[in-house]
Structure formats: C-alpha cells, structure tokens
Motif scaffolding. Structure first.
Motif, short mmCIF file in Angstrom:
data_model
loop_
_atom_site.label_atom_id
_atom_site.label_comp_id
_atom_site.label_asym_id
_atom_site.label_seq_id
_atom_site.Cartn_x
_atom_site.Cartn_y
_atom_site.Cartn_z
N UNK A 27 0.24 -50.25 25.45
CA UNK A 27 1.13 -50.81 24.75
C UNK A 27 2.19 -51.21 25.21
N UNK A 28 2.35 -51.31 26.43
CA UNK A 28 3.88 -51.63 27.90
C UNK A 28 2.99 -53.19 27.62
N UNK A 29 2.35 -53.53 28.25
CA UNK A 29 1.72 -54.38 29.24
C UNK A 29 1.90 -55.62 28.33
N UNK A 30 1.07 -54.81 27.16
CA UNK A 30 0.34 -56.74 26.10
C UNK A 30 2.17 -57.60 26.17
N UNK A 31 3.02 -56.43 26.20
CA UNK A 31 4.37 -57.47 26.55
C UNK A 31 5.22 -55.99 25.69
N UNK A 32 6.72 -56.74 26.50
CA UNK A 32 7.74 -55.91 26.47
C UNK A 32 9.12 -56.38 26.60
N UNK A 33 9.73 -56.42 25.50
CA UNK A 33 11.31 -57.36 25.42
C UNK A 33 12.33 -56.10 25.54
N UNK A 34 11.68 -55.17 24.72
CA UNK A 34 12.48 -54.06 24.83
C UNK A 34 11.91 -52.67 25.40
N UNK A 35 12.04 -51.57 25.59
CA UNK A 35 12.13 -50.81 26.34
C UNK A 35 12.43 -49.47 25.99
N UNK A 36 11.55 -48.76 25.11
CA UNK A 36 12.34 -47.61 24.97
C UNK A 36 11.69 -46.11 25.46
N UNK A 37 12.47 -45.16 25.55
CA UNK A 37 11.87 -43.90 26.32
C UNK A 37 12.89 -42.84 26.51
N UNK A 38 12.33 -41.95 26.58
CA UNK A 38 12.80 -40.64 26.79
C UNK A 38 12.98 -40.66 28.52
N UNK A 39 13.96 -39.88 28.81
CA UNK A 39 13.85 -40.25 30.36
C UNK A 39 12.62 -40.10 31.23
N UNK A 40 12.27 -38.57 31.21
CA UNK A 40 11.52 -38.91 32.16
C UNK A 40 9.77 -39.38 32.24
N UNK A 41 9.89 -40.04 30.81
CA UNK A 41 8.51 -40.94 30.05
C UNK A 41 8.71 -42.63 31.56
N UNK A 42 10.24 -43.04 31.19
CA UNK A 42 10.82 -43.45 31.76
C UNK A 42 10.41 -44.07 33.16
N UNK A 43 10.59 -43.31 34.18
CA UNK A 43 10.85 -43.07 35.52
C UNK A 43 9.21 -42.52 35.56
N UNK A 44 9.07 -42.24 34.94
CA UNK A 44 6.95 -41.73 35.39
C UNK A 44 6.54 -43.79 34.77
N UNK A 45 6.93 -43.87 33.52
CA UNK A 45 5.92 -46.54 33.86
C UNK A 45 6.70 -47.03 34.78
N UNK A 46 7.39 -46.63 34.97
CA UNK A 46 8.16 -47.55 36.38
C UNK A 46 8.02 -47.34 37.32
N UNK A 47 7.62 -45.79 38.05
CA UNK A 47 7.26 -44.90 38.72
C UNK A 47 5.57 -46.00 39.17
N UNK A 48 5.05 -45.97 38.50
CA UNK A 48 3.52 -46.21 38.38
C UNK A 48 3.05 -47.77 37.99
N UNK A 49 4.47 -49.21 38.44
CA UNK A 49 4.57 -50.44 38.74
C UNK A 49 4.26 -50.77 38.07
N UNK A 50 4.29 -50.31 36.62
CA UNK A 50 4.01 -51.60 34.88
C UNK A 50 5.12 -52.07 34.94
N UNK A 51 6.64 -51.46 35.12
CA UNK A 51 7.28 -52.40 34.57
C UNK A 51 8.51 -52.60 35.62
N UNK A 52 8.77 -53.84 35.53
CA UNK A 52 9.92 -53.76 36.39
C UNK A 52 11.33 -54.04 36.30
N UNK A 53 12.62 -53.42 36.35
CA UNK A 53 13.92 -53.38 35.91
C UNK A 53 14.77 -54.42 36.68
N UNK A 54 14.31 -55.81 37.34
CA UNK A 54 14.95 -56.71 37.92
C UNK A 54 15.69 -57.82 36.47
#
Ligand code: ADP
Ligand code: MG
Length: 246
Positions: free
Chosen positions: A148-175
C-alpha cells in the motif's frame, strides 16, 4: 455529526505566541482550493468548531502549534484541512508507484483506532486530489502495508512502532517531510511512546524542526508534554487552548 455547537458559545480560548493570525469565522475565509471546499461541504461541515477557527489560520500561516482541546472538538479537520491545502498549493507531485516513498506529511497517533480515524478523514478530504494518504499500524500484515505504501504515499499516518518499522525497512524516506503531526501526545506518553517519537524526529534524513512544520495536539498540558513541545517545536510556536483542559 456529534458536535453540539451551542456549548461553544462561551468557550474559553487562550492563545499565546507572536504574530498570531486572526481566527476565521467560516470555512470560506480559509480560502481552501476547490476540491477541499467540495469535500468539506460533502462531509456536512457547515461551520468550523472553535479549534478549527483558531487552528486553521495558524497552520495555514506555516506556524508550529501546540493545541489543547477536549475530545470531540474537531481537532482532526483542524490540522488535515490546512495541511492538505499546503500540499495542493505547493503543487505536490501526484502519488505514483515507487520502491521508496517520500511523504510530505507524517501523522502519528497512539492507537490503531485513532490513526484509522485520522486516515479515513484524510481520505475523505483528499478525495478527487492527487494526494494519497496511507495508514500503517500493527495488526495489518507487513507485506500488505508495504504494498500500500509503495503504490504512492503523500500522507503517511501511523502508530509510532509501525512507522519506525516501515522507515527502518527503507520503504519510506523522510527528506521531503514538510509537516509532522503528533496527535494525542499525552496518550502517546502514557503508552510509553516517548522514545519512539524522539527516534522519529531524530532520523538523520528527517528535516530538522526549523525546516518542517510540527503540530502537537493533546488533551492536557502537563510538564512532560511541555518538555516535548520545547524539544519538537520551533521556539516561536503558538500555544492554543480551547475549552476547559485538564
Ligand atoms: P477530536 O480529534 O478533537 O476528538 P474529531 O476531529 O475526531 O475530534 O471530531 C469529532 C467529530 O466531529 C467527528 O465525527 C467529526 O467528523 C465531527 N466534526 C469535526 N468538525 C466538524 C464541523 N466543523 N462540523 C460538523 N462536524 C464536525
Ligand atoms: Mg482526535
């Protein structure tokens, strides 16, 4: 829906900070783009609640905000509408498939129920625009979440743990993060998410607080929340209290 506007007639509003923009009296004064206006009226919102009247112009002005208001006062639209307006105004690139997604907005809330609610509101208000919100929380399979994230994501909503998880997996860049929302900050602390929040804001590619807009919402404003606000928000943040706050 569940909002009783009568009880807002003599509401106590407290604002501190420099250059506070004037409150709006109705949604027209916010001058949202056409699709947002359409979605507001489709949702049946006829007039803004107090936290929306004061919060919307502050957020449209690009200021950091610490807002305290009781549950059910309309905080979700108070931040979603002006943030979506910022994206539309900045001419955000249409969401599209990519192996790494770079959302412009990150919204954090402590529970699956709360973040799902925010996500549904975001979808409702972003309807008919090129903005694609996505939600991540524990309990949905990681594989599905990532697709779902890789289909396109302008607004990422998440609980803290899952957000860190998906960022840690390299799927989401924060720049490209321009706006960060920490909703129900007091509950996040109660639930032990302080370290997760601190980790999120201190990722190496997360823009520093001077380069992003940060909004914090809380029902109460005890010392530990004041400390978080001092650490996460620009020093000239606006403090808004609407109604009796614990
Ligand atoms: P909070 O986050 O402050 O607890 P919500 O944002 O969840 O409050 O809003 C509570 C309810 O009020 C939701 O059902 C929402 O759709 C509705 N609501 C919000 N703003 C308005 C408005 N301006 N007019 C009518 N209903 C509204
Ligand atoms: Mg809320």
């Amino acid at each position: 829906t569940g909002i009783n506007f009568d009880k807002y007639d003599d509401i106590v509003v407290e604002i501190s900070g420099k250059n506070v923009p004037p409150a709006i009296m109705n949604f027209e004064e916010a001058e949202f783009c056409d699709s947002l206006c359409k979605n507001i009226s489709k949702s049946g919102y006829l007039k803004p609640t107090p936290v929306q009247k004061y919060g919307i112009p502050i957020i449209l002005a690009g200021k950091d905000l610490m807002a305290c208001a009781q549950t059910g006062s309309g905080k979700t639209a108070a931040f979603l509408l002006p943030l979506l307006q910022h994206l539309m105004q900045d001419g955000v690139a249409a969401s599209r498939f990519s192996e790494i997604q770079e959302p412009e907005i990150i919204i954090v809330a402590p529970t699956r129920e709360l973040i799902s609610q925010i996500y549904l509101e975001a979808r409702k208000f972003a309807f008919g625009t090129c903005v694609r919100p996505v939600v991540v929380y524990g309990g949905i399979s990681t594989g599905y979440t990532i697709r779902e994230v890789l289909k396109g994501c302008n607004v990422l909503c998440g609980t803290p743990g899952r957000l860190l998880d998906i960022i840690g997996k390299g799927k989401v860049g924060l720049s490209k993060v321009k706006h960060l929302v920490l909703d129900e900050a007091d509950r996040m602390l109660d639930m032990g998410f302080e370290q997760a929040m601190r980790k999120l804001v201190s990722f190496p590619n997360m823009p520093s607080k001077d380069l992003r807009q940060t909004l914090m919402f809380s029902a109460t404003f005890p010392e530990d929340i004041q400390k978080l606000a001092a650490d996460f928000l620009k020093s000239d943040y606006i403090f808004l209290t609407v109604g009796q706050v614990g």
